[in-house]
Structures are given as C-alpha cells and as structure tokens.
Design a protein around this motif. Structure first.
Motif, short mmCIF file in Angstrom:
data_model
loop_
_atom_site.label_atom_id
_atom_site.label_comp_id
_atom_site.label_asym_id
_atom_site.label_seq_id
_atom_site.Cartn_x
_atom_site.Cartn_y
_atom_site.Cartn_z
N VAL A 117 0.81 -1.14 0.08
CA VAL A 117 -0.05 0.10 0.06
C VAL A 117 0.75 1.08 0.03
N SER A 118 0.36 2.51 -0.20
CA SER A 118 0.82 3.59 -0.29
C SER A 118 1.60 4.14 1.02
N GLU A 119 2.45 5.03 0.91
CA GLU A 119 2.94 5.66 2.15
C GLU A 119 1.71 6.31 3.03
N GLU A 120 1.10 6.96 2.21
CA GLU A 120 0.01 7.58 2.93
C GLU A 120 -0.82 6.73 3.69
N ALA A 121 -1.01 5.52 2.92
CA ALA A 121 -2.13 4.50 3.75
C ALA A 121 -1.26 4.20 4.69
N LYS A 122 0.02 3.89 5.01
CA LYS A 122 0.77 3.31 6.11
C LYS A 122 0.51 4.60 7.18
N ASN A 207 -8.70 11.05 9.15
CA ASN A 207 -8.57 11.15 7.61
C ASN A 207 -7.32 11.70 7.24
N ALA A 208 -6.58 11.30 6.19
CA ALA A 208 -5.43 11.68 5.49
C ALA A 208 -5.38 13.16 5.31
N LEU A 229 -7.60 8.82 1.60
CA LEU A 229 -7.71 7.68 2.52
C LEU A 229 -8.15 8.11 3.89
N CYS A 230 -8.34 7.13 4.74
CA CYS A 230 -8.83 7.40 5.97
C CYS A 230 -8.62 5.90 6.99
#
Length: 255
Positions: A117-122, A207-208, A229-230
């Motif tokens: 998954v993306s860095e934002e997701a992590k 929330n991101a 993403l959240c």
C-alpha cells in the motif's frame, strides 16, 4: 435511550468473552484478506466464526444494517455494507465488528492492508492506532473523559491528519451504544469523571486529508469528502483501579 452503566464482575466476564470472540474475527479476516476476495465473502466468514464460537453478530439488523460486520475500503471510513465488491492489491480495508455474548457487547475496528500500500495509507493507519494508545494512557479512574479525547486529538493533528468530528466513540455493554459519547477531540480536565467498571469503545477515526465526511446514497457508508484515505482503530476497554483492560486485542498484539 442511552444510559451510563457501571458493570459488575459478571457483566465484565461476559464482555471479556465477547472480546475474545471479536479478536478472533480479526485473526480470521487477516487470514482470508487477499486480492480477489469480495467484502461479502469476508462478512460470511466473520459471521460463521462468531456463531460457531457462541456469539452473535451485533451489527446484523442493527437499525436495519444488512451485514454482520462493516467493511469500508480506502476513502470509506465507516459502515461500509458487505457486497460483491472485489478487493485488490493496494486497498486498505477497515473492518468494524460487534459481538454479543450472553447479552453483552464489545465493539472494535482495525484497518488492514492488501499487498503493498501507499506511504499515505501506512501513515494514516499508524496514526489511528497510535492515537488510541495515546488516549488510553488517560483512561484511569478519577481522570476525566475528555482527557482521553484531548490526547487522541493532539496526536492526530500533530501528525498532520484530520480528526473526524461527526462520529464518536461511546459506552458499550448490554447495549451497543451507551453513554457517554467519546469524541476524538476535547479540552483536558473536562467531561465526566471516569469510574471503575465503565466499559468504553474508544475509536480514533482519522482522515489523511481534512476532517469532512459525507454519507453515500445507501444511507450507511461514510466517506471522506475529499476522496482521500482514512483509517479506523477501535477497542473496547474497562476502566479499572489502574491501567485499563483492553478486551478486544488480538493474540500477540502489543498494547
């Protein structure tokens, strides 16, 4: 009508067993979560596990909800309805579960990853989980409720994420939703005094991007307004004379 209740030893023992079943749901979901599976298939796996272990799925039929668990994907924060949606590599999946055992409920949620998954997701997953543990440092007898809320909110905002303000944690027990409401923001040293025997569902929702959310036309699924993403992390805890007891941790999960 919601009521604030203090649980006795018997009631907490029922909730402790409910929490063990619920934690087992997360384990079996993780074992089956993969690219190509549908959210409806995961729902059936979870329901079967709950029933075979002596519980019942609290969410099924609750206010008309059709699934046994809530499964929300990517920009979906809460209350995602299980369906034929096929999950894919790179998705993040928030699984929210309620289990009733002998008339007593626990409630918990995790956000899980499929593949890389993306860095934002992590980041958003990590912030939600860490916010919970920052909050429960203050979940001790004689502290005040919003001491928990403040610690959660400070952690979320200090990491550049948005605090979801439209939905909150809550008391839990004989009813899925009991008093008190537990926001993920607030001023320290405000709110009710915490007392031994309170059972609370603490649930940072992060929330991101910004904090705004909206409900889809299905009347259930809550999504981020900006499409980013959240993540959702929740456990049911018991206030004790010392550190809180977490009833819904998975085996081997570090507190």
């Amino acid at each position: 009508m919601k009521m604030l209740t203090i649980k006795n030893v018997r009631e907490i023992s029922y909730m402790r067993q409910s929490g063990k079943i619920l934690a087992g749901v997360f384990k079996i979901i993780r074992e089956n979560l993969r690219e190509g599976i549908t959210t409806e298939e995961l729902d059936k796996i979870a329901e079967k596990f709950i029933l075979e272990n002596g519980g019942t799925p609290t969410f099924k039929g609750y206010s008309g909800f059709p699934g046994s668990i809530c499964i929300s994907v990517n920009e979906e924060l809460l209350h995602g309805i299980p369906s034929g949606r096929v999950l894919k590599d790179g998705d993040i999946v928030s699984v929210d579960v309620g289990v009733n055992y002998m008339g007593y409920n626990t409630d918990a949620a995790r956000t899980m990853c499929i593949g890389e998954v993306s860095e934002e997701a992590k980041k958003v997953i990590r912030v939600a989980r860490d916010a919970f543990f920052e909050g429960i440092k203050f979940a001790t007898e004689k502290n005040r409720l919003h001491d928990i809320s403040n610690a959660i909110g400070v952690h979320i905002e200090s990491n550049g994420c948005g605090i979801v303000r439209d939905y909150v944690g809550h008391g839990v027990g004989a009813n899925l939703h009991e008093e008190p409401d537990i926001p993920n923001f607030g001023r320290p040293n405000t709110g009710i005094r915490l007392r031994r025997g309170m059972t609370l569902a603490i649930e940072p929702m992060v929330n991101a991007g910004d904090e705004d959310v909206e409900v889809l036309d299905d009347g259930w699924t809550v999504v981020t307004a900006d499409g980013r993403l959240c993540a959702h992390y929740e456990n049911t805890i018991v206030i004790t004379e010392g550190a809180p007891e977490i009833l819904t941790l998975e085996d081997g999960e570090n507190a």
